[in-house]
Design a protein around this motif. Structure first.
Motif, PDB file in Angstrom:
ATOM      1  N   VAL A  57       0.856  -1.192   0.000  1.00 33.43           N
ATOM      2  CA  VAL A  57       0.000   0.000   0.000  1.00 33.43           C
ATOM      3  C   VAL A  57       0.892   1.243   0.000  1.00 33.43           C
ATOM      4  CG1 VAL A  57      -1.885   1.211   1.203  1.00 33.43           C
ATOM      5  CG2 VAL A  57      -1.623  -1.267   1.485  1.00 33.43           C
ATOM      6  N   SER A  58       0.492   2.258  -0.741  1.00 39.06           N
ATOM      7  CA  SER A  58       1.221   3.530  -0.690  1.00 39.06           C
ATOM      8  C   SER A  58       0.229   4.686  -0.676  1.00 39.06           C
ATOM      9  CB  SER A  58       2.150   3.674  -1.898  1.00 39.06           C
ATOM     10  OG  SER A  58       2.720   4.976  -1.907  1.00 39.06           O
ATOM     11  N   PRO A  59       0.489   5.720   0.131  1.00 38.99           N
ATOM     12  CA  PRO A  59      -0.352   6.924   0.075  1.00 38.99           C
ATOM     13  C   PRO A  59       0.021   7.818  -1.109  1.00 38.99           C
ATOM     14  CG  PRO A  59       1.339   7.189   1.759  1.00 38.99           C
ATOM     15  CD  PRO A  59       1.525   5.807   1.175  1.00 38.99           C
ATOM     16  N   ALA A  60       0.933   7.355  -1.948  1.00 37.96           N
ATOM     17  CA  ALA A  60       1.354   8.100  -3.142  1.00 37.96           C
ATOM     18  C   ALA A  60       1.852   9.499  -2.770  1.00 37.96           C
ATOM     19  CB  ALA A  60       0.223   8.162  -4.177  1.00 37.96           C
ATOM     20  N   ASP A  61       2.532   9.606  -1.628  1.00 34.78           N
ATOM     21  CA  ASP A  61       3.067  10.899  -1.182  1.00 34.78           C
ATOM     22  C   ASP A  61       4.270  11.306  -2.025  1.00 34.78           C
ATOM     23  OD1 ASP A  61       4.125   8.561  -0.019  1.00 34.78           O
ATOM     24  OD2 ASP A  61       5.023   9.640   1.650  1.00 34.78           O
ATOM     25  N   ALA A  62       4.548  12.607  -2.001  1.00 38.58           N
ATOM     26  CA  ALA A  62       5.679  13.150  -2.776  1.00 38.58           C
ATOM     27  C   ALA A  62       6.207  14.355  -2.001  1.00 38.58           C
ATOM     28  CB  ALA A  62       5.227  13.527  -4.170  1.00 38.58           C
ATOM     29  N   THR A  63       6.870  14.065  -0.877  1.00 39.10           N
ATOM     30  CA  THR A  63       7.321  15.119   0.031  1.00 39.10           C
ATOM     31  C   THR A  63       8.772  15.475  -0.286  1.00 39.10           C
ATOM     32  OG1 THR A  63       5.928  14.062   1.687  1.00 39.10           O
ATOM     33  CG2 THR A  63       7.498  15.713   2.482  1.00 39.10           C
ATOM     34  N   LEU A  64       9.021  16.755  -0.533  1.00 40.49           N
ATOM     35  CA  LEU A  64      10.392  17.183  -0.857  1.00 40.49           C
ATOM     36  C   LEU A  64      11.361  16.760   0.236  1.00 40.49           C
ATOM     37  CD1 LEU A  64      10.378  20.813  -2.302  1.00 40.49           C
ATOM     38  CD2 LEU A  64      11.375  18.751  -3.313  1.00 40.49           C
ATOM     39  N   SER A  65      12.542  16.326  -0.153  1.00 38.46           N
ATOM     40  CA  SER A  65      13.522  15.824   0.822  1.00 38.46           C
ATOM     41  C   SER A  65      14.920  16.238   0.371  1.00 38.46           C
ATOM     42  CB  SER A  65      13.426  14.290   0.869  1.00 38.46           C
ATOM     43  OG  SER A  65      14.488  13.730   1.599  1.00 38.46           O
ATOM     44  N   VAL A  66      15.842  16.222   1.309  1.00 37.95           N
ATOM     45  CA  VAL A  66      17.244  16.290   0.916  1.00 37.95           C
ATOM     46  C   VAL A  66      17.647  14.870   0.505  1.00 37.95           C
ATOM     47  CG1 VAL A  66      17.846  18.228   2.410  1.00 37.95           C
ATOM     48  CG2 VAL A  66      17.995  15.892   3.310  1.00 37.95           C
ATOM     49  N   PRO A  67      18.743  14.699  -0.238  1.00 39.18           N
ATOM     50  CA  PRO A  67      19.200  13.339  -0.532  1.00 39.18           C
ATOM     51  C   PRO A  67      19.573  12.630   0.775  1.00 39.18           C
ATOM     52  CG  PRO A  67      20.385  14.962  -1.868  1.00 39.18           C
ATOM     53  CD  PRO A  67      19.610  15.722  -0.846  1.00 39.18           C
ATOM     54  N   MET A  68      18.999  11.484   1.052  1.00 39.51           N
ATOM     55  CA  MET A  68      19.254  10.799   2.329  1.00 39.51           C
ATOM     56  C   MET A  68      18.759   9.361   2.242  1.00 39.51           C
ATOM     57  SD  MET A  68      16.069  12.307   4.601  1.00 39.51           S
ATOM     58  CE  MET A  68      16.315  11.206   5.979  1.00 39.51           C
ATOM     59  N   ASP A  69      19.070   8.582   3.281  1.00 34.77           N
ATOM     60  CA  ASP A  69      18.537   7.227   3.413  1.00 34.77           C
ATOM     61  C   ASP A  69      17.107   7.390   3.946  1.00 34.77           C
ATOM     62  OD1 ASP A  69      18.055   4.591   3.787  1.00 34.77           O
ATOM     63  OD2 ASP A  69      19.753   4.231   5.140  1.00 34.77           O
ATOM     64  N   ALA A  70      16.138   7.429   3.039  1.00 40.45           N
ATOM     65  CA  ALA A  70      14.765   7.806   3.415  1.00 40.45           C
ATOM     66  C   ALA A  70      14.112   6.717   4.258  1.00 40.45           C
ATOM     67  CB  ALA A  70      13.943   8.027   2.149  1.00 40.45           C
ATOM     68  N   TYR A  71      13.224   7.134   5.145  1.00 39.30           N
ATOM     69  CA  TYR A  71      12.459   6.171   5.949  1.00 39.30           C
ATOM     70  C   TYR A  71      11.010   6.646   6.036  1.00 39.30           C
ATOM     71  CZ  TYR A  71      13.462   9.724   9.441  1.00 39.30           C
ATOM     72  OH  TYR A  71      13.571  10.927  10.086  1.00 39.30           O
ATOM     73  N   ALA A  72      10.110   5.702   6.352  1.00 37.95           N
ATOM     74  CA  ALA A  72       8.680   6.020   6.395  1.00 37.95           C
ATOM     75  C   ALA A  72       8.364   6.797   7.668  1.00 37.95           C
ATOM     76  CB  ALA A  72       7.875   4.729   6.364  1.00 37.95           C
ATOM     77  N   GLU A  73       7.639   7.907   7.519  1.00 40.04           N
ATOM     78  CA  GLU A  73       7.129   8.646   8.679  1.00 40.04           C
ATOM     79  C   GLU A  73       5.801   7.994   9.073  1.00 40.04           C
ATOM     80  OE1 GLU A  73       8.462  11.364  10.095  1.00 40.04           O
ATOM     81  OE2 GLU A  73       9.926  12.102   8.638  1.00 40.04           O
ATOM     82  N   ASP A  74       5.531   7.859  10.399  1.00 40.49           N
ATOM     83  CA  ASP A  74       4.286   7.229  10.866  1.00 40.49           C
ATOM     84  C   ASP A  74       3.058   7.905  10.266  1.00 40.49           C
ATOM     85  OD1 ASP A  74       5.777   5.536  12.333  1.00 40.49           O
ATOM     86  OD2 ASP A  74       5.407   6.502  14.281  1.00 40.49           O
ATOM     87  N   ILE A  75       3.120   9.237  10.143  1.00 38.75           N
ATOM     88  CA  ILE A  75       1.949   9.979   9.653  1.00 38.75           C
ATOM     89  C   ILE A  75       1.591   9.573   8.226  1.00 38.75           C
ATOM     90  CG2 ILE A  75       3.384  12.002   9.033  1.00 38.75           C
ATOM     91  CD1 ILE A  75      -0.184  12.275  10.211  1.00 38.75           C
ATOM     92  N   ASP A  76       2.607   9.323   7.408  1.00 46.55           N
ATOM     93  CA  ASP A  76       2.330   8.942   6.017  1.00 46.55           C
ATOM     94  C   ASP A  76       1.748   7.529   5.938  1.00 46.55           C
ATOM     95  OD1 ASP A  76       3.157  11.391   4.871  1.00 46.55           O
ATOM     96  OD2 ASP A  76       5.247  10.802   5.127  1.00 46.55           O
TER      97      ASP A  76
END
Ligand code: FAD
Length: 386
Positions: free
Chosen positions: A262-281
């Motif tokens: 499942v994905s909320p199809a979010d597209a949140t601007l980020s710096v380049p990083m080892d991304a992780y899921a935020e609980d809110i998303d």
């Protein structure tokens, strides 16, 4: 001090882009691929939805996907032990307030992919019985959308590149790049490498690599996208469900090795990083899924996120830098870098060999102007002038 290793082309980044480029370029040149992590594919490549749809992304992306299909269905002999594509299908769904959008979307979709057809809500529910009748007002289906064996494709590229003499060097994060006597000199903890040409396939870090090389950035925007797995509804065989995608890009879900992706199809601007899921998303994704279906999300078995990296017009950036031509860009694949990799790898290799677009890619209606970094410089110049 150890001696620098000389090669023809240095590829920076071992995700799908760098692996595909190494595979194609090593047909005719000596390649060293440098990857910062201890294995290739750790970042966005290992975090995708593995979907091969011809109906997602802007017109340039869709045409590049069409040009990638034949490689996916008939890869070179010995490339992979299993088929790279498997049947999935994709249903796009709409609520009553999204019906105008659905109609426009369907018309645009059918222009490139005529096999896409409208469905009644009842037909959509027959395919995916958890969809709520009081949510669904319209739908259409792309019957030939497929799942991609992402690992099979990525490993096939890497194995094939090695078989052609390429060297894949991990734990080789690029720390410094300079130019000496017509050669790039690239410093990493795994050694120093020299080559007349660099391919920048560093994903979200592409502009950082450019800055190290003294090349102007193209304005990459990494955007975080979240995904999570939940158990399949009890007693339901979900293996034949298509991917279900909301026309307003608010969520999508599909079967994933016995669970639901499942994905909320979010597209949140980020710096380049080892991304992780935020609980809110994750919570937003669960809430949207529950609104559209009868599923109650009681447990999330795994969650993760990856960076989909775009430039302003949403098309990839492939080709020699217009100011520093020995610096070749292969970035900006956004949410489409797996399914476009066969064609984009060939485009990149063809440009390195001094050619233009491969004929089959050009026949799909893609032009060099769609991909060149030059188009971004032009718009940067216009912005400065206005
Ligand atoms: C949730 C999600 C769903 C997606 N779904 C799909 C889908 O269904 N279909 C599809 O086609 N695409 C999908 N995508 C997009 C796709 O995953 C990406 O477009 C693709 O993986 C990008 O590949 P890449 O090689 O450019 O980037 P990456 O995989 O991020 O690789 C870049 C590499 O460069 C390395 N690197 C960076 N800096 C340095 C340095 N200084 N030195 C050495 N190495 C360096 C990094 O370590 C990394 O391994 C999805 C993405 C996400 C997040």
């Amino acid at each position: 001090m150890s001696v620098a290793e000389e090669t023809d082309v240095i590829v920076i980044g071992g995700g799908m882009a760098g692996a595909g480029a190494a595979f194609e370029i090593s047909r005719s040149a000596k390649v060293v691929l440098l990857e910062r992590e201890n294995h290739c594919g750790y970042h966005t490549t290992g975090r995708s939805a593995a979907s091969f749809t011809e109906n997602y992304g802007n017109g340039v992306i869709r045409r590049i996907v069409l040009a990638s299909r034949s490689f996916m269905t008939e890869p070179p002999a010995g490339f992979s032990d299993y088929p790279l594509l498997s049947k999935r299908g994709m249903i796009t769904v709409a609520r009553a307030d999204q019906l105008d959008l659905l109609r426009q979307d369907l018309e645009a979709a059918r222009a490139l992919v005529p096999s896409i057809v409208a469905m009644t809500p009842a037909e959509a529910i027959a395919r995916v019985p958890v969809l709520r009748a009081d949510y669904l007002a319209g739908a259409y289906i792309e019957p030939h959308s497929m799942d991609i064996d992402v690992n099979g494709l990525h490993q096939g590229f890497l194995r094939g590149a090695r078989a052609r003499g390429a060297r894949i060097v991990t734990n080789a994060g690029v720390k410094a790049i300079d130019r000496q006597g017509g050669q790039w000199r690239v410093e990493t903890p795994a050694g120093t490498f020299l080559a007349p040409r660099i391919v920048n396939a560093a994903g979200a870090w592409g502009d950082e690599i450019a800055a190290m090389a003294g090349v102007r950035p193209v304005g990459l925007q990494p955007k975080r996208r979240t995904a999570f797995n939940i158990p399949a509804p009890a007693g339901v065989d979900i293996s034949d469900w298509p991917l279900v995608h909301d026309v307003g890009a608010e969520f999508y879900f599909k079967p994933d090795a016995g669970q639901l992706f499942v994905s909320p199809a979010d597209a949140t601007l980020s710096v380049p990083m080892d991304a992780y899921a935020e609980d809110i998303d994750v919570a937003i994704g669960a809430e949207r899924l529950e609104r559209a279906t009868t599923i109650e999300v009681q447990r999330v078995s795994r969650s993760w996120a990856g960076l989909r990296t775009f430039v302003a017009d949403g098309s990839p950036v492939v080709g020699p830098d217009d100011e520093v031509p020995d610096f070749i860009w292969l970035v900006g694949q956004g949410g489409y870098g797996i399914k476009t990799s066969p064609a984009l790898s060939r485009v990149c290799a063809s440009m390195i060999a001094g050619g233009g677009l491969p004929d089959d890619v050009a026949r799909q209606g893609v032009s060099l102007a769609d991909l060149t970094p030059h188009r971004l410089r032009e718009s940067q110049r216009k912005q400065v002038a206005s």
